[in-house]
Design an enzyme around this catalytic site. Structure first.
Site, PDB file in Angstrom:
ATOM      1  N   ALA A  36     -15.705   5.129  24.565  1.00 34.69           N
ATOM      2  CA  ALA A  36     -15.399   5.070  23.213  1.00 34.69           C
ATOM      3  C   ALA A  36     -16.772   5.217  22.634  1.00 34.69           C
ATOM      4  O   ALA A  36     -17.154   6.349  22.166  1.00 34.69           O
ATOM      5  CB  ALA A  36     -14.936   3.451  22.683  1.00 34.69           C
ATOM      6  N   ARG A  37     -17.460   4.316  22.189  1.00 34.27           N
ATOM      7  CA  ARG A  37     -18.693   4.532  21.568  1.00 34.27           C
ATOM      8  C   ARG A  37     -19.790   3.281  22.186  1.00 34.27           C
ATOM      9  O   ARG A  37     -19.417   2.375  22.292  1.00 34.27           O
ATOM     10  CB  ARG A  37     -18.700   4.008  19.946  1.00 34.27           C
ATOM     11  CG  ARG A  37     -18.241   5.323  19.362  1.00 34.27           C
ATOM     12  CD  ARG A  37     -19.019   6.423  18.954  1.00 34.27           C
ATOM     13  NE  ARG A  37     -18.755   7.515  18.291  1.00 34.27           N
ATOM     14  CZ  ARG A  37     -18.089   8.665  18.764  1.00 34.27           C
ATOM     15  NH1 ARG A  37     -17.883   8.730  20.133  1.00 34.27           N
ATOM     16  NH2 ARG A  37     -17.518   9.475  18.148  1.00 34.27           N
ATOM     17  N   GLU A  83     -28.459   6.208  22.721  1.00 36.11           N
ATOM     18  CA  GLU A  83     -28.305   7.384  23.351  1.00 36.11           C
ATOM     19  C   GLU A  83     -28.646   8.504  22.153  1.00 36.11           C
ATOM     20  O   GLU A  83     -28.716   8.237  21.208  1.00 36.11           O
ATOM     21  CB  GLU A  83     -26.842   8.212  23.634  1.00 36.11           C
ATOM     22  CG  GLU A  83     -25.984   7.980  22.579  1.00 36.11           C
ATOM     23  CD  GLU A  83     -24.337   8.493  22.876  1.00 36.11           C
ATOM     24  OE1 GLU A  83     -24.242   9.444  22.445  1.00 36.11           O
ATOM     25  OE2 GLU A  83     -23.787   7.913  23.840  1.00 36.11           O
ATOM     26  N   HIS A 102     -22.353  11.516  27.669  1.00 38.23           N
ATOM     27  CA  HIS A 102     -21.302  11.730  26.426  1.00 38.23           C
ATOM     28  C   HIS A 102     -20.653  13.048  26.409  1.00 38.23           C
ATOM     29  O   HIS A 102     -20.486  13.764  25.523  1.00 38.23           O
ATOM     30  CB  HIS A 102     -22.172  11.474  25.145  1.00 38.23           C
ATOM     31  CG  HIS A 102     -21.427  11.259  24.024  1.00 38.23           C
ATOM     32  ND1 HIS A 102     -21.696  10.412  23.022  1.00 38.23           N
ATOM     33  CD2 HIS A 102     -19.717  11.409  23.570  1.00 38.23           C
ATOM     34  CE1 HIS A 102     -20.789  10.544  21.963  1.00 38.23           C
ATOM     35  NE2 HIS A 102     -19.627  10.802  22.651  1.00 38.23           N
TER      36      HIS A 102
END
Length: 349
Positions: A259-260, A289, A307
């Site tokens: 997700a995040r 990140e 990612h």
């Protein structure tokens, strides 16, 4: 009579790669201006807006996540400089934490994202991480790359002693939206996992029955049952997985985040792994990140990817297409394909 000039669009980023025919069509209806890289740097971009360097443009589109974001956060400072003629901003990408959609709505500007373009790719990556956490794939890969016969044999013997089949285990999904449902379907149909989920809105009986899903009315109820927890919910402005929540996981459970990164307290997660409370983790996104938490590197049972969950050619094709067609459809027909802040726009008077 003088000719009526075509509306102006700003193209943020580099050239169109995947959908040239749509771009040709867009050129027939609009004047497309493509600011140079140096013009897209925040200071230069803001100065150009102040001077109306590109005129009274009606829309902007950003066809790729690889370029077009040089100006940084679309906050009040930037949005306030947009011309009153501006009606729509359509961008590649599913997440939009870099865009103040409420501020855009106040300016009567619709924001559109890449919709569900990356859903299939993200769901596939989630399955890789789920598999890795059950089968100790990061550990196994490290042994295979060690260039040491002794380490190879030791890994070969050791990995299997704590590896498990996915079949029959409970997959707990936080957020059964488009991506969450695709993950659930793959895990259920492809691997025979039992699906439990937690969401603010319960899904229909038909959707639940298609994957034999069990609804958890609280996050605590989900965590008490799940052998592996997958985080598949949008960022809501706060950390969802912290030390207190991690303590609610079953001992030995696994955790996957596609997700995040901002949803997770990584320090707390690392401590939960080191203590053995969490047996393995799979992370595609990170708290800060691209700067990585050094504590993650020493974890034998942590699978880490850059990612890349949504990163496939198919995703890029759709991102590019939607960025153009959203602008085209909204300005010519009054209806966008993947609006994000339409509800805010309607409520802003």
């Amino acid at each position: 009579m003088g000719s009526i000039s075509k509306p102006i669009l700003l193209q943020l980023g580099e050239q169109i790669i995947h959908n040239p025919k749509i771009y040709e069509r867009l050129n027939e209806s609009f004047i497309i201006i493509q600011p140079r890289v140096e013009e897209r740097e925040r200071a230069s971009f803001m100065q150009a807006l102040q001077k109306k360097h590109w005129g009274d443009f009606q829309g902007m589109f950003r066809p790729s996540m690889d370029s077009g974001g040089e100006m940084g956060l679309w906050d009040d400072e930037l949005v306030s400089l947009l011309p009153e003629s501006m009606k729509i901003f359509a961008s590649a990408g599913a997440g939009f934490e870099w865009v103040d959609t409420e501020r855009l709505a106040k300016a009567r500007i619709l924001y559109c994202n890449g919709g569900n373009s990356a859903s299939e790719a993200v769901a596939e990556m989630a399955m890789f991480h789920i598999l890795s956490t059950f089968r100790n794939l990061n550990w196994s890969q490290a042994g295979a790359r060690s260039n040491s016969p002794e380490e190879w044999l030791n890994t070969h013997k050791s990995v299997s002693k704590s590896a498990h089949n996915l079949h029959g285990h409970v997959l707990g999904i936080i957020g059964l939206g488009n991506i969450g449902y695709r993950i659930a379907k793959k895990a259920y149909l492809g691997f025979g996992m039992r699906i439990h989920y937690y969401d603010t809105i319960r899904k229909s009986a038909e959707q639940e029955s298609s994957i034999e899903a069990t609804y958890a009315s609280t996050l605590e109820d989900l965590l008490a049952e799940a052998d592996c927890v997958v985080l598949a919910t949008p960022f809501g402005g706060r950390k969802m997985i912290n030390g207190e929540v991690l303590a609610e996981f079953k001992r030995g459970a696994r955790f996957v985040n596609i997700a995040r990164g901002a949803l997770v307290d990584e320090e707390a997660l690392i401590q939960a792994v080191l203590s053995g409370h969490i047996s393995a983790i799979g992370l595609d996104v990170f708290e800060n990140e691209p700067v990585m938490n050094q504590g993650l590197f020493g974890l034998q049972n942590a699978t880490l990817t850059c990612h890349n969950a949504g990163g496939t050619v198919e995703t890029f094709v759709e991102f590019e297409r939607l960025s153009m067609e959203n602008v085209e459809q909204y300005l010519l027909q009054g209806q966008a394909l993947t609006p994000v802040n339409l509800h805010l726009l309607k409520g802003s008077g």
